[in-house]
Motif scaffolding. Structure first.
Motif, PDB file in Angstrom:
ATOM      1  N   ARG A 292      40.769  28.876 -25.659  1.00 15.30           N
ATOM      2  CA  ARG A 292      41.168  30.006 -26.507  1.00 15.30           C
ATOM      3  C   ARG A 292      40.254  30.061 -27.726  1.00 15.30           C
ATOM      4  NH1 ARG A 292      46.959  27.950 -26.186  1.00 15.30           N
ATOM      5  NH2 ARG A 292      47.557  28.652 -24.118  1.00 15.30           N
ATOM      6  N   THR A 293      39.867  31.286 -28.094  1.00  9.81           N
ATOM      7  CA  THR A 293      38.912  31.383 -29.208  1.00  9.81           C
ATOM      8  C   THR A 293      39.507  30.815 -30.497  1.00  9.81           C
ATOM      9  OG1 THR A 293      39.645  33.619 -29.733  1.00  9.81           O
ATOM     10  CG2 THR A 293      37.731  33.420 -28.273  1.00  9.81           C
ATOM     11  N   SER A 294      40.823  30.989 -30.684  1.00  9.24           N
ATOM     12  CA  SER A 294      41.450  30.495 -31.920  1.00  9.24           C
ATOM     13  C   SER A 294      41.526  28.968 -31.930  1.00  9.24           C
ATOM     14  CB  SER A 294      42.856  31.077 -32.072  1.00  9.24           C
ATOM     15  OG  SER A 294      43.658  30.643 -30.990  1.00  9.24           O
ATOM     16  N   GLU A 295      41.255  28.351 -30.783  1.00 14.23           N
ATOM     17  CA  GLU A 295      41.320  26.883 -30.714  1.00 14.23           C
ATOM     18  C   GLU A 295      39.941  26.279 -30.488  1.00 14.23           C
ATOM     19  OE1 GLU A 295      44.239  25.976 -27.709  1.00 14.23           O
ATOM     20  OE2 GLU A 295      45.704  27.302 -28.658  1.00 14.23           O
TER      21      GLU A 295
ATOM     22  N   TRP B 187      34.042  24.729 -31.615  1.00 13.78           N
ATOM     23  CA  TRP B 187      32.625  25.094 -31.456  1.00 13.78           C
ATOM     24  C   TRP B 187      32.389  26.490 -32.047  1.00 13.78           C
ATOM     25  CZ3 TRP B 187      30.325  29.115 -28.592  1.00 13.78           C
ATOM     26  CH2 TRP B 187      28.924  29.069 -28.579  1.00 13.78           C
ATOM     27  N   LEU B 188      33.277  27.439 -31.686  1.00  7.18           N
ATOM     28  CA  LEU B 188      33.094  28.819 -32.125  1.00  7.18           C
ATOM     29  C   LEU B 188      33.374  28.984 -33.632  1.00  7.18           C
ATOM     30  CD1 LEU B 188      32.525  31.712 -31.014  1.00  7.18           C
ATOM     31  CD2 LEU B 188      34.998  31.996 -30.840  1.00  7.18           C
ATOM     32  N   LEU B 189      34.519  28.456 -34.062  1.00  5.71           N
ATOM     33  CA  LEU B 189      34.987  28.755 -35.423  1.00  5.71           C
ATOM     34  C   LEU B 189      34.395  27.844 -36.498  1.00  5.71           C
ATOM     35  CD1 LEU B 189      38.771  29.523 -34.786  1.00  5.71           C
ATOM     36  CD2 LEU B 189      36.799  31.040 -34.602  1.00  5.71           C
TER      37      LEU B 189
ATOM     38  N   SER C  21      40.438  33.905 -24.019  1.00  8.03           N
ATOM     39  CA  SER C  21      39.730  32.623 -24.051  1.00  8.03           C
ATOM     40  C   SER C  21      38.260  32.897 -23.811  1.00  8.03           C
ATOM     41  CB  SER C  21      40.244  31.705 -22.946  1.00  8.03           C
ATOM     42  OG  SER C  21      41.592  31.395 -23.179  1.00  8.03           O
ATOM     43  N   LEU C  22      37.473  31.908 -24.138  1.00 11.88           N
ATOM     44  CA  LEU C  22      36.030  32.015 -23.934  1.00 11.88           C
ATOM     45  C   LEU C  22      35.607  30.756 -23.186  1.00 11.88           C
ATOM     46  CD1 LEU C  22      33.376  33.450 -24.605  1.00 11.88           C
ATOM     47  CD2 LEU C  22      33.424  32.347 -26.831  1.00 11.88           C
TER      48      LEU C  22
ATOM     49  N   LYS D  28      48.372  23.276 -33.781  1.00  7.25           N
ATOM     50  CA  LYS D  28      47.581  22.180 -34.371  1.00  7.25           C
ATOM     51  C   LYS D  28      46.121  22.256 -33.902  1.00  7.25           C
ATOM     52  CE  LYS D  28      49.096  18.721 -30.966  1.00  7.25           C
ATOM     53  NZ  LYS D  28      49.653  19.751 -30.072  1.00  7.25           N
ATOM     54  N   ARG D  29      45.921  22.716 -32.668  1.00  6.63           N
ATOM     55  CA  ARG D  29      44.533  22.869 -32.201  1.00  6.63           C
ATOM     56  C   ARG D  29      43.835  24.003 -32.965  1.00  6.63           C
ATOM     57  NH1 ARG D  29      42.341  21.054 -27.444  1.00  6.63           N
ATOM     58  NH2 ARG D  29      41.289  23.064 -27.171  1.00  6.63           N
ATOM     59  N   GLN D  30      44.606  25.027 -33.302  1.00  7.62           N
ATOM     60  CA  GLN D  30      44.012  26.138 -34.071  1.00  7.62           C
ATOM     61  C   GLN D  30      43.530  25.640 -35.439  1.00  7.62           C
ATOM     62  OE1 GLN D  30      47.399  28.841 -33.738  1.00  7.62           O
ATOM     63  NE2 GLN D  30      46.279  30.111 -32.296  1.00  7.62           N
ATOM     64  N   ILE D  31      44.388  24.882 -36.100  1.00  8.59           N
ATOM     65  CA  ILE D  31      44.010  24.340 -37.416  1.00  8.59           C
ATOM     66  C   ILE D  31      42.798  23.426 -37.265  1.00  8.59           C
ATOM     67  CG2 ILE D  31      44.741  22.721 -39.230  1.00  8.59           C
ATOM     68  CD1 ILE D  31      46.047  25.356 -39.677  1.00  8.59           C
TER      69      ILE D  31
END
Ligand code: BGC
Length: 690
Positions: free
Chosen positions: A248-251, A254-256, A243-244, A281-284
């Motif tokens: 989690r970075t995949s969720e 802001w990052l992605l 996580s950052l 669903k948060r990842q998507i």
């Protein structure tokens, strides 16, 4: 009767739908995407499971993969002409399973020098060549996407995956990664910049939360990724396990989405790391398009989320489109017929050249090197006979062979006392003499053997072989791998057996009027300050890939003039490292102490040499350091640097410019010269980066 008729009608309808369905082409992604059902969309963004990775190991129910040992596949949607694509590791070469009953059928891959070594070449053109060769092996073995380069910042020397990564400096990491990606993608296969972002330790790798302020994050940990996105457009980016700042970075949208896509203009696919902790669903919703390796549960989670309105279908659609746009670029889609026959001979020659260009000469008192009239070598150290070519875990490469230093020296006509090499061969034959490296335990044998433990030798024994030889050489080795961080004792610090060996070999050699050389066959930084005064010369060979022993011999004998430079600092003590107080410090056999759930990056942007420069602290070998067999003069003009070889042999020089206005002196430019003959000059135009 009625039942039979309805079955027939259903069949005819389905056949009709099938016949009317658009077939995927490079120019009809939108049309295909509009024809997809929710089920098909979920199928596409969730990968096809672990089948390929575990295939060929005799594990039941693991499917019929196209490329055994590949890390994963996507799901095909035959109705729409969407093929399956294959994804495989990893940074130092392609990681697939050789398979095949006889040698001729085996799919071996070339093991190149590890990432840390490649970065020490400071040679972006060379790194692109290596990337192109790995890309070619991927293509020829039926792989569409390479899961490399690994490009996290080497925040602390104990990170177990540092060897896969390039540097403690974001400019070096970004430029070398961009060169690697350009090389891979020049072959028509995709590269994956990983692990995005702030994945700088292996301890609690699925759960750790990396905590830092935004300025530090952007300046140090995101910058290499920004460079690779802007300069090389990797087809994929892999979000990380960690996580950052609590998410989690995949969720992290802001990052992605905000940073990666809106600010940097990234247009490719983001994949998860393998089986990362998740809320699909948060990842998507965050813009993490592909879930790898994927499982059935994720698909139902997604379908439920869309049906219940918890996930906007438009967000799923965005990811689906990106995955389709990736697929239409792949060899599988384009119908490439792979031959399983890469040019392993040419790639081995490239691996040897890359390794010799990456080695760093740390010490060379009294011109001990290159070896002059020497004909016989008293060769000590278990790894002199059993090379550590690379790391374990996903960074492992199934190579056909590896060349030890003993093999390399013998091949160049040197004599090594045969009784000495027989003793080491017997030592290497015992399983108990292997160290466990990396976190995979029982399956490690499929993922790379640990380095050999050192063989204790008494002084009499050493004296005998030194007296029979012209020079004494000792190799010290380290191996690491994913899933585990390195230890301090016996890993960063040399073990008592290793220290005695260096001490006794150097004393015996000097007592007999001979030179002593230490070769470091290591995955990363080790302690050198306490023993570096003992040998006459130290060659840092890193984990140099399958041709390591030949490349070491090339440098030791002067066939290649050393031109590698450190892309990381060698501190005097581990405690001097700016992150030492907030890295999960672990003692062998005990649970890691501190920072288990979260790691606070309290040193902020004072990473590596930036810190040592700012505080003026002593180091054992500084960032950028490396000796040569020749000398160079640099003259710096407006916008260019002119380099002249002022020595007696041909060599290459690395121009490095630092921002002298900052106490941290960050690197702002680097370039490597071509091979310059004595007296020859070369000029380079300077383009400083912020
Ligand atoms: C690693 C990735 C790798 C993936 C697939 C993960 O455990 O962190 O770097 O690409 O496995 O093998």
């Amino acid at each position: 009767m009625f039942r039979k008729m309805s079955v027939v009608i259903a069949f005819l309808c389905a056949a009709g739908v099938y016949a009317q369905s658009p077939r995927l082409r490079a120019d009809n992604v939108d049309e295909v995407f509009r024809a997809m059902t929710l089920k098909e969309k979920a199928e596409l963004v969730v990968g096809g499971g672990w089948a390929s990775l575990f295939s060929g190991f005799g594990i039941p129910f693991t499917g019929h993969p196209r490329v055994p040992g590949a890390a994963g596949v996507t799901n095909a949607i035959p109705r729409l002409g969407v093929p399956q694509i294959v994804l495989a590791d990893g940074p130092a070469g392609l990681r697939i399973k050789p398979g095949g009953k006889d040698e001729a059928e085996k799919r071996y891959c070339t093991a190149f020098p590890v990432g840390t070594a490649l970065a020490s070449s400071w040679d972006t053109a060379l790194v692109s060549e290596v990337g192109a060769a790995i890309g070619d092996e991927a293509l020829v073995y039926g792989v569409d996407v390479l899961l490399a380069p690994g490009m996290n910042i080497q925040r602390n020397p104990l990170c177990g995956r540092n060897y896969e990564y390039f540097s403690e400096d974001p400019l070096v990491a970004g430029k070398i990664a961009a060169a690697y990606v350009r090389g891979v993608q020049s072959q028509g296969v995709g590269a994956t910049a990983k692990h995005f972002a702030a994945n700088n330790q292996e301890t609690n790798r699925f759960g750790n939360d990396s905590r830092m302020d935004e300025a530090t994050l952007r300046a140090i940990y995101l910058r290499p990724f920004e460079i690779v996105v802007r300069e090389a457009a990797p087809w994929l980016i892999m979000s990380s396990y960690n996580s950052l700042n609590g998410e989690r970075t995949s969720e992290s949208r802001w990052l992605l989405t905000d940073v990666l896509r809106r600010e940097w203009g990234y247009r490719g696919v983001v994949t998860t790391d393998w089986a990362a902790k998740r809320d699909t669903k948060r990842q998507i919703a965050a813009g993490n398009d592909l879930m790898m390796p994927g499982d059935a549960l994720q698909k139902s989670e997604l379908k439920r989320a869309v049906k219940s309105g918890k996930l906007a279908v438009a967000q799923l659609d965005t990811c689906v489109k990106r995955v389709l746009e990736l697929i239409v670029k792949t060899p599988s889609f384009l119908g490439y017929k792979h031959t399983n026959a890469p040019d392993l001979v040419a790639h081995a020659a490239l691996s040897r050249r890359a390794a010799s260009e990456s080695m760093v000469l740390l010490k060379n008192d009294g011109c001990a090197l290159p070896l002059g009239d020497v004909r016989s070598v008293a060769l000590f150290g278990a790894s002199s006979y059993d090379l550590v070519a690379g790391g374990t875990g996903s960074g492992f490469v199934n190579k056909a062979y590896s060349v030890s230093l003993a093999d390399g020296l013998r091949g160049a006509g040197f004599l090594i006392p045969s009784a000495l090499s027989d003793d080491y061969a017997a030592w290497a034959g015992k399983k108990s003499h292997r160290q466990k490296s990396g976190g995979f335990g029982p399956v490690q044998k499929y993922l790379g053997l640990g380095a050999l433990k050192e063989k204790p030798l008494d002084v009499e024994y050493i004296r005998r072989y030194v007296s029979q030889s012209d020079v004494a050489v000792v190799t010290v080795a380290r191996q690491a791998g994913e899933g585990k961080d390195r230890h301090l004792e016996g890993d960063f610090l040399l073990s008592d057996v290793e220290l005695s060996l260096i001490n006794d070999v150097c004393s015996e050699a000097h007592a007999q009027g001979k030179k002593a050389v230490v070769v470091l066959n290591v995955n990363g930084v080790v302690e050198t300050a306490s023993w570096k005064h003992l040998p006459d010369a130290i060659l840092l060979a890193w984990c140099p890939g399958q041709e390591g022993g030949n490349a070491m011999t090339d440098v030791l004998t002067g066939v290649v003039c050393p031109s590698g430079r450190l892309a990381c600092t060698f501190p005097v003590r581990y405690e001097d490292v700016p992150s030492a107080g907030n890295f999960p410090f672990s003692v062998r056999g005990e649970k890691p102490k501190n920072c288990v759930d979260s790691t606070v990056y309290a040193e902020k942007d004072s990473v590596g040499y930036r810190y040592f420069n700012a505080v003026g602290a002593e180091v054992s070998y500084p960032f950028g350091f490396g000796l040569s067999y020749t000398t160079f003069a640099e003259s710096r003009g407006e916008g260019s640097v002119r380099v002249t070889n002022t020595g007696a042999v041909a060599g290459r020089h690395v121009v490095m410019l630092y921002d002298e206005s900052s106490p941290m002196r960050p690197l702002v430019f680097f370039a490597k010269s071509p091979l310059l003959q004595p007296g020859e000059s070369w000029s380079v135009a300077v383009q400083k980066e912020r």
